[in-house]
Design an enzyme around this catalytic site. Structure first.
Site, PDB file in Angstrom:
ATOM      1  N   CYS A  56       0.863  -1.180   0.000  1.00  0.00           N
ATOM      2  CA  CYS A  56       0.000   0.000   0.000  1.00  0.00           C
ATOM      3  C   CYS A  56       0.903   1.233   0.000  1.00  0.00           C
ATOM      4  CB  CYS A  56      -0.903  -0.026   1.231  1.00  0.00           C
ATOM      5  SG  CYS A  56      -2.358   1.034   1.095  1.00  0.00           S
TER       6      CYS A  56
ATOM      7  N   CYS B 122      -3.855  -0.606  -3.323  1.00  0.00           N
ATOM      8  CA  CYS B 122      -4.302   0.744  -3.689  1.00  0.00           C
ATOM      9  C   CYS B 122      -3.650   1.138  -5.007  1.00  0.00           C
ATOM     10  CB  CYS B 122      -3.983   1.757  -2.586  1.00  0.00           C
ATOM     11  SG  CYS B 122      -2.241   2.150  -2.400  1.00  0.00           S
TER      12      CYS B 122
ATOM     13  N   CYS C 259       4.803   0.507  -7.872  1.00  0.00           N
ATOM     14  CA  CYS C 259       5.367  -0.780  -7.494  1.00  0.00           C
ATOM     15  C   CYS C 259       6.633  -1.025  -8.307  1.00  0.00           C
ATOM     16  CB  CYS C 259       4.343  -1.876  -7.775  1.00  0.00           C
ATOM     17  SG  CYS C 259       4.829  -3.483  -7.152  1.00  0.00           S
TER      18      CYS C 259
END
Length: 144
Positions: free
Chosen positions: A8, A80, A87
């Site tokens: 997250c 999210c 990422c």
């Protein structure tokens, strides 16, 4: 044993909830972790609503991805949009799963009462629990 990371933005709420449920539901199948793109500290309301369903995450730490640089995960779950978009590239071995959940702290800011704020956290908590429960099939759909 396979490993799964819940990712997250700040590793304070949604990823912590998912990590808590995974520890309870998936512990026999997965080593479970959570991290954030950055660290925001553990959200006390997330701790509270998880305790309501018998899961204690109060000892969790708000980790960042940097702490797992040398860890190879089989699955990375971005809970999210910000985490999914930021990422880092993981190895070919793992699989990135994008499953967005509403941000309880953001929703709680608009609440007109403490109970209404808690209900936002509870709704998202329950959605995460239901979704994590379905992850038991992951261990059966991929070869080691």
């Amino acid at each position: 044993m396979k490993s799964i990371l819940f990712l997250c933005t700040g590793n304070s709420c949604r990823s912590q909830m998912a990590h808590g449920f995974a520890n309870k539901i998936l512990a026999e199948q997965f080593d479970c972790y959570s991290a954030g793109v950055e660290s925001h500290g553990l959200n006390p309301t997330a701790v509270q609503v998880m305790q309501e369903v018998g899961i204690d995450i109060s000892n969790h730490k708000s980790n960042t991805l940097d702490e797992y640089q040398n860890k190879d995960f089989d699955y990375v779950v971005a809970v999210c949009e910000h985490a999914a978009n930021n990422c880092p590239t993981f190895t070919q071995k793992n699989q990135l799963i994008k499953r967005q959940f509403d941000d309880p702290p953001k929703l709680a800011k608009e609440a007109t009462s403490h109970e209404e704020a808690l209900n936002h956290y509870r709704r998202v908590r329950d959605e995460i629990q239901n979704w994590v429960s379905g992850l038991t099939r992951l261990n059966h759909t991929r070869d080691t």
